[in-house]
Design a protein around this motif. Structure first.
Motif, PDB file in Angstrom:
ATOM      1  N   HIS A  38       6.509  47.900 -14.532  1.00  0.00           N
ATOM      2  CA  HIS A  38       6.184  48.496 -13.224  1.00  0.00           C
ATOM      3  C   HIS A  38       6.128  47.439 -12.122  1.00  0.00           C
ATOM      4  CE1 HIS A  38       1.886  47.131 -13.143  1.00  0.00           C
ATOM      5  NE2 HIS A  38       2.147  46.969 -14.425  1.00  0.00           N
ATOM      6  N   LYS A  39       5.769  46.199 -12.480  1.00  0.00           N
ATOM      7  CA  LYS A  39       5.638  45.169 -11.442  1.00  0.00           C
ATOM      8  C   LYS A  39       7.012  44.727 -10.944  1.00  0.00           C
ATOM      9  CE  LYS A  39       3.100  42.650 -14.373  1.00  0.00           C
ATOM     10  NZ  LYS A  39       3.219  43.638 -15.461  1.00  0.00           N
ATOM     11  N   ARG A  40       7.956  44.600 -11.884  1.00  0.00           N
ATOM     12  CA  ARG A  40       9.313  44.253 -11.451  1.00  0.00           C
ATOM     13  C   ARG A  40       9.950  45.397 -10.679  1.00  0.00           C
ATOM     14  NH1 ARG A  40      12.866  40.145 -14.928  1.00  0.00           N
ATOM     15  NH2 ARG A  40      11.360  38.464 -14.910  1.00  0.00           N
ATOM     16  N   ILE A  41       9.686  46.620 -11.105  1.00  0.00           N
ATOM     17  CA  ILE A  41      10.254  47.770 -10.375  1.00  0.00           C
ATOM     18  C   ILE A  41       9.707  47.775  -8.944  1.00  0.00           C
ATOM     19  CG2 ILE A  41      10.349  50.299 -10.302  1.00  0.00           C
ATOM     20  CD1 ILE A  41      10.412  50.214 -13.392  1.00  0.00           C
ATOM     21  N   ALA A  42       8.423  47.412  -8.811  1.00  0.00           N
ATOM     22  CA  ALA A  42       7.851  47.313  -7.461  1.00  0.00           C
ATOM     23  C   ALA A  42       8.629  46.302  -6.628  1.00  0.00           C
ATOM     24  CB  ALA A  42       6.374  46.909  -7.539  1.00  0.00           C
ATOM     25  N   ILE A  43       9.012  45.191  -7.245  1.00  0.00           N
ATOM     26  CA  ILE A  43       9.760  44.172  -6.495  1.00  0.00           C
ATOM     27  C   ILE A  43      11.150  44.701  -6.126  1.00  0.00           C
ATOM     28  CG2 ILE A  43      10.677  41.804  -6.559  1.00  0.00           C
ATOM     29  CD1 ILE A  43       7.706  41.729  -6.690  1.00  0.00           C
ATOM     30  N   LEU A  44      11.770  45.440  -7.057  1.00  0.00           N
ATOM     31  CA  LEU A  44      13.085  46.025  -6.737  1.00  0.00           C
ATOM     32  C   LEU A  44      12.974  46.923  -5.503  1.00  0.00           C
ATOM     33  CD1 LEU A  44      14.475  47.066 -10.274  1.00  0.00           C
ATOM     34  CD2 LEU A  44      15.127  45.084  -8.888  1.00  0.00           C
ATOM     35  N   TYR A  45      11.937  47.757  -5.494  1.00  0.00           N
ATOM     36  CA  TYR A  45      11.729  48.615  -4.321  1.00  0.00           C
ATOM     37  C   TYR A  45      11.508  47.762  -3.079  1.00  0.00           C
ATOM     38  CZ  TYR A  45      11.193  53.301  -6.442  1.00  0.00           C
ATOM     39  OH  TYR A  45      11.402  54.509  -7.043  1.00  0.00           O
ATOM     40  N   ALA A  46      10.723  46.679  -3.226  1.00  0.00           N
ATOM     41  CA  ALA A  46      10.390  45.871  -2.050  1.00  0.00           C
ATOM     42  C   ALA A  46      11.664  45.318  -1.413  1.00  0.00           C
ATOM     43  CB  ALA A  46       9.443  44.743  -2.431  1.00  0.00           C
ATOM     44  N   VAL A  47      12.575  44.835  -2.250  1.00  0.00           N
ATOM     45  CA  VAL A  47      13.807  44.265  -1.710  1.00  0.00           C
ATOM     46  C   VAL A  47      14.606  45.349  -0.987  1.00  0.00           C
ATOM     47  CG1 VAL A  47      15.998  43.186  -2.329  1.00  0.00           C
ATOM     48  CG2 VAL A  47      13.872  42.458  -3.458  1.00  0.00           C
ATOM     49  N   ALA A  48      14.756  46.514  -1.650  1.00  0.00           N
ATOM     50  CA  ALA A  48      15.550  47.589  -1.045  1.00  0.00           C
ATOM     51  C   ALA A  48      14.913  48.065   0.260  1.00  0.00           C
ATOM     52  CB  ALA A  48      15.673  48.753  -2.027  1.00  0.00           C
ATOM     53  N   ILE A  49      13.593  48.259   0.246  1.00  0.00           N
ATOM     54  CA  ILE A  49      12.923  48.791   1.431  1.00  0.00           C
ATOM     55  C   ILE A  49      12.960  47.768   2.574  1.00  0.00           C
ATOM     56  CG2 ILE A  49      10.667  49.553   2.319  1.00  0.00           C
ATOM     57  CD1 ILE A  49      10.268  50.890  -0.450  1.00  0.00           C
ATOM     58  N   ALA A  50      12.892  46.477   2.226  1.00  0.00           N
ATOM     59  CA  ALA A  50      12.993  45.454   3.279  1.00  0.00           C
ATOM     60  C   ALA A  50      14.348  45.563   3.983  1.00  0.00           C
ATOM     61  CB  ALA A  50      12.807  44.057   2.687  1.00  0.00           C
ATOM     62  N   ILE A  51      15.395  45.804   3.209  1.00  0.00           N
ATOM     63  CA  ILE A  51      16.724  45.918   3.831  1.00  0.00           C
ATOM     64  C   ILE A  51      16.787  47.169   4.717  1.00  0.00           C
ATOM     65  CG2 ILE A  51      19.193  46.249   3.345  1.00  0.00           C
ATOM     66  CD1 ILE A  51      18.686  44.548   0.788  1.00  0.00           C
ATOM     67  N   GLY A  88      15.432  57.383  12.691  1.00  0.00           N
ATOM     68  CA  GLY A  88      14.402  58.263  12.138  1.00  0.00           C
ATOM     69  C   GLY A  88      14.592  58.511  10.648  1.00  0.00           C
ATOM     70  N   LEU A  89      15.838  58.827  10.280  1.00  0.00           N
ATOM     71  CA  LEU A  89      16.127  59.117   8.872  1.00  0.00           C
ATOM     72  C   LEU A  89      15.759  57.952   7.969  1.00  0.00           C
ATOM     73  CD1 LEU A  89      19.645  60.744   8.679  1.00  0.00           C
ATOM     74  CD2 LEU A  89      17.673  61.350   7.293  1.00  0.00           C
ATOM     75  N   ILE A  90      16.231  56.769   8.341  1.00  0.00           N
ATOM     76  CA  ILE A  90      16.005  55.596   7.491  1.00  0.00           C
ATOM     77  C   ILE A  90      14.524  55.271   7.438  1.00  0.00           C
ATOM     78  CG2 ILE A  90      16.390  53.107   7.323  1.00  0.00           C
ATOM     79  CD1 ILE A  90      19.219  53.554   8.228  1.00  0.00           C
ATOM     80  N   MET A  91      13.865  55.282   8.609  1.00  0.00           N
ATOM     81  CA  MET A  91      12.458  54.909   8.626  1.00  0.00           C
ATOM     82  C   MET A  91      11.599  55.915   7.856  1.00  0.00           C
ATOM     83  SD  MET A  91      12.131  52.006   9.859  1.00  0.00           S
ATOM     84  CE  MET A  91      12.145  50.799  11.166  1.00  0.00           C
ATOM     85  N   ILE A  92      11.874  57.208   8.012  1.00  0.00           N
ATOM     86  CA  ILE A  92      11.018  58.197   7.333  1.00  0.00           C
ATOM     87  C   ILE A  92      11.297  58.218   5.828  1.00  0.00           C
ATOM     88  CG2 ILE A  92      10.464  60.649   7.092  1.00  0.00           C
ATOM     89  CD1 ILE A  92       9.790  60.461   9.839  1.00  0.00           C
ATOM     90  N   PHE A  93      12.565  58.462   5.454  1.00  0.00           N
ATOM     91  CA  PHE A  93      12.838  58.710   4.038  1.00  0.00           C
ATOM     92  C   PHE A  93      12.962  57.421   3.217  1.00  0.00           C
ATOM     93  CE2 PHE A  93      14.443  62.684   5.995  1.00  0.00           C
ATOM     94  CZ  PHE A  93      13.634  63.571   5.302  1.00  0.00           C
ATOM     95  N   PHE A  94      13.316  56.323   3.863  1.00  0.00           N
ATOM     96  CA  PHE A  94      13.588  55.104   3.075  1.00  0.00           C
ATOM     97  C   PHE A  94      12.603  53.978   3.345  1.00  0.00           C
ATOM     98  CE2 PHE A  94      17.394  57.605   3.148  1.00  0.00           C
ATOM     99  CZ  PHE A  94      17.735  57.617   1.807  1.00  0.00           C
ATOM    100  N   VAL A  95      11.719  54.163   4.324  1.00  0.00           N
ATOM    101  CA  VAL A  95      10.705  53.127   4.542  1.00  0.00           C
ATOM    102  C   VAL A  95       9.298  53.737   4.419  1.00  0.00           C
ATOM    103  CG1 VAL A  95       9.761  51.406   6.113  1.00  0.00           C
ATOM    104  CG2 VAL A  95      12.234  51.756   6.003  1.00  0.00           C
ATOM    105  N   LEU A  96       8.953  54.666   5.338  1.00  0.00           N
ATOM    106  CA  LEU A  96       7.551  55.126   5.371  1.00  0.00           C
ATOM    107  C   LEU A  96       7.123  55.836   4.096  1.00  0.00           C
ATOM    108  CD1 LEU A  96       7.619  56.301   9.034  1.00  0.00           C
ATOM    109  CD2 LEU A  96       5.835  54.838   8.111  1.00  0.00           C
ATOM    110  N   SER A  99       7.246  53.220   1.075  1.00  0.00           N
ATOM    111  CA  SER A  99       6.743  51.839   1.163  1.00  0.00           C
ATOM    112  C   SER A  99       5.495  51.582   0.320  1.00  0.00           C
ATOM    113  CB  SER A  99       6.493  51.446   2.619  1.00  0.00           C
ATOM    114  OG  SER A  99       5.583  52.345   3.205  1.00  0.00           O
ATOM    115  N   ILE A 100       4.385  52.220   0.642  1.00  0.00           N
ATOM    116  CA  ILE A 100       3.162  51.857  -0.084  1.00  0.00           C
ATOM    117  C   ILE A 100       3.177  52.375  -1.527  1.00  0.00           C
ATOM    118  CG2 ILE A 100       0.652  52.016  -0.141  1.00  0.00           C
ATOM    119  CD1 ILE A 100       0.626  51.728   2.831  1.00  0.00           C
ATOM    120  N   PRO A 101       3.492  53.669  -1.773  1.00  0.00           N
ATOM    121  CA  PRO A 101       3.472  54.092  -3.182  1.00  0.00           C
ATOM    122  C   PRO A 101       4.450  53.304  -4.060  1.00  0.00           C
ATOM    123  CG  PRO A 101       3.585  55.997  -1.747  1.00  0.00           C
ATOM    124  CD  PRO A 101       3.751  54.803  -0.866  1.00  0.00           C
ATOM    125  N   ALA A 102       5.689  53.165  -3.603  1.00  0.00           N
ATOM    126  CA  ALA A 102       6.680  52.587  -4.522  1.00  0.00           C
ATOM    127  C   ALA A 102       6.495  51.080  -4.692  1.00  0.00           C
ATOM    128  CB  ALA A 102       8.098  52.895  -4.026  1.00  0.00           C
TER     129      ALA A 102
END
Ligand code: HEM
Ligand SMILES: [Cu+2]
Length: 555
Positions: A38-51, A88-96, A99-102
């Motif tokens: 789960h910790k590595r998956i969190a990092i995978l999400y972090a990289v994707a969400i940062a982009i 709006g699309l990117i920020m709502i569905f792919f960031v907000l 972000s915190i849960p994933a």
């Protein structure tokens, strides 16, 4: 929450990176892309969400540049429509939403409840892949000319008239929804079944309660947007008459379905942030959160009432005035649990021995901005006022105060708070404070003028405006660039800290909680050397005197 099994590091933290951590358990790309940790998956999400965040922010800066002058100097109206839609699309569905849960939820939930992983690690990895597939759809749409319907996809414009990539983007949002549902499901089962011995429901950190409530919404509401987007795709692709009045459909039905998800979804965006704030406030005030169970139940309260207020987005859609009155009343009710939380956080800080590190800067920023966002929400909830302010910049300012001033502020705070745990390194505290301050100032400069300009009648989603409104827009555009710098700084110093940051040790903030007291920073793949046994209530700071606070700074 101390445990008996693992030696504590309270007196003299061993300040070196442990030899076995989740980060050095395999270096190959495969060990990351096929990880079940789960910790590595969190990092995978972090990289994707940062982009995604960088992309969303670039669109925002383009919008603000266009609005620097009253005329349409920089781009055509159609291009402008695509800019704010993609933003709006990117920020709502792919960031907000993720972000915190994933990121923080994935990383911390098992650690906080004393588990080795989430209940379904494979499903967790699959959720990331689904997220990435949905993201690829939206990015492909962006490359092929974008979409111009607004993130709300209102019909019949989206289903009939729009001359842009509606199917691809709605398809992307549809697919990503499954990632959200499966993550929520995973968390619910994890919290029910994987708690360590002694970790009763009322010993759970409030971060967990907030994620539990969020997960309920994700599981119950997201299927509604999924089916709505699917119907939209069917109407657009096959010409079925669902929302298009020419074919016997009902366009207002779309709005009902859309907001039946999207109002609860705003709580998917804010509740996890509230959980983060509770953890940080308990730590900086060094005391138990005032009214723990009220804060815990107010998360559930918000989640439940949030399902019955969607009509406040539709006061001017022609829905019955009586329906509007009921929606108005229930919307006011949902402010009560939010106010309870804010009151309890403030009461916790009152007479707490507060230490002013960067997470506290973000926390204070959150409290101020969230209150402004919430109170202006009540203005909008008042039907008579909303008829005047609907679809103006007032609404834009309201939801940015909640979503950026609230959620992103909490996310940034949480990232700073748990960064030493996630990476084993400290970031430069000085720069953390500079970033928090720039974000706070830049944010207010960007969005406060929008309340005024909205109130005097500037509609949202137009690329031109009357010249007398320019001064407010110049402030907004200037503020957006300050805000941009505020967000860019952490990208730089976080990366810097990975190599040069001071070694954090297991518990640099001297915080309570299994993730701090019972494992190393970064934790090993299996999280704990042996299963923790919980013998204390949450946030028992009483035997951690303030003088022992070890500052997590390099300077
Ligand atoms: C005290 C709680 C809140 C109240 C009373 C409230 C009320 C409202 C109302 C009445 C509107 C509709 C305005 C209009 O379109 O004319 C609105 C819009 C909006 N609110 Fe809130 N709100 C609250 C909290 C939140 C939270 C927590 C979030 C997000 C995390 C949020 C995000 C939004 C968004 C995104 C919109 C606009 C959506 C759009 O049209 O694009 N609100 N709010
Ligand atoms: Cu709403």
């Amino acid at each position: 929450m101390s445990a008996v099994a693992v030696p504590k590091h309270e007196e003299a933290p061993v300040l070196e990176i442990p030899s076995r951590t989740y980060l050095n358990d395999g270096y190959s790309i495969k060990s990351w892309l096929l990880t079940l940790d789960h910790k590595r998956i969190a990092i995978l999400y972090a990289v994707a969400i940062a982009i995604f965040f960088l992309m969303g922010a670039s669109f925002a800066l383009m919008i603000r540049l266009e609005l620097l002058t009253p005329g349409g100097d920089l781009m055509e109206a159609e291009t402008y429509n695509k800019m704010f839609t993609m933003h709006g699309l990117i920020m709502i569905f792919f960031v907000l939403i993720p972000s915190i849960p994933a990121i923080l939820g994935n990383f911390l939930i098992p650690l906080m409840i004393g588990a080795r992983d989430v209940a379904f690690p494979r499903l967790n990895l699959m959720s990331w892949y689904i997220f990435m597939i949905g993201g690829t759809f939206v990015l492909t749409a962006a490359l092929f000319g974008g979409v111009d319907t607004g993130w709300t996809f209102y019909t019949p414009y989206s289903s009939v008239y729009a001359n842009s990539n509606v199917i691809l983007t709605a398809g992307g949002a549809f697919i990503t929804g499954f990632s959200s549902i499966l993550t929520g499901l995973n968390f619910i089962v994890t919290i029910h079944t994987m708690r360590a011995p002694g970790m009763t429901w009322f010993r759970l950190p409030l971060f967990i309660w907030a994620h539990y409530a969020t997960s309920l919404i994700q599981v119950l509401a997201t299927p509604v947007i999924a089916i709505t987007l699917l119907l939209l795709i069917l109407e657009r692709g096959l010409g079925l008459g669902i929302f298009n009045p020419n074919l016997g459909g009902d366009p207002i039905l779309f709005q009902h379905l859309f907001w039946f998800y999207s109002h609860p979804a705003v709580y998917i965006m804010i509740l996890p942030g509230m959980g983060v704030i509770s953890e940080m406030i308990a730590c900086v005030a060094r005391r138990r959160i005032f009214g723990y169970s009220f804060v815990a139940f107010s998360s559930l309260g918000i989640a439940i009432i949030g399902f019955f207020v969607w009509g406040h987005h539709m006061y001017v859609s022609g829905q019955s005035v009586y329906a509007g009155m009921v929606f108005s009343l229930i919307t006011m009710l949902v402010a009560i649990p939010s106010a309870i939380k804010t009151f309890n956080w403030t009461a916790t800080l009152y007479k707490g021995s507060i230490s002013y590190e960067s997470p506290m800067y973000f926390t204070v920023g959150f409290l101020g901005l969230f209150v402004i966002g919430g109170v202006t929400g009540l203005f909008l909830a008042t039907m008579g006022l909303d008829i005047h302010m609907h679809d103006t910049y007032f609404v834009v300012a309201h939801f940015h105060y909640i979503m950026v001033g609230g959620e992103i502020m909490a996310f940034m705070g949480g990232l700073h708070f748990w960064w030493p745990k996630i990476t084993g390194r400290c970031y430069p505290e000085f720069w953390g404070k500079i970033s928090a301050t720039l974000i706070f100032l830049g944010f207010n400069l960007t969005f406060f003028p929008q309340f005024i300009v909205g109130y005097i009648g500037m509609p949202r989603r137009y690329h031109t405006y009357p010249p007398e409104m320019q001064i407010f827009n110049v402030m907004s555009t200037g503020g957006a660039f300050v805000l941009g710098i505020g967000y860019l700084l952490p990208f730089i110093y976080f990366l810097w800290s990975l190599k040069y940051g001071k070694v954090a040790g297991p518990n640099p903030w001297r915080a309570k909680g299994l993730e701090w007291e019972n494992t190393t920073s970064p934790p090993p793949t299996e999280n704990f050397a042996s299963t923790p046994i919980v013998t204390e209530e949450a946030y028992e700071y009483t035997h951690l005197p303030e003088a022992h606070v070890v500052r997590a700074s390099t300077h």
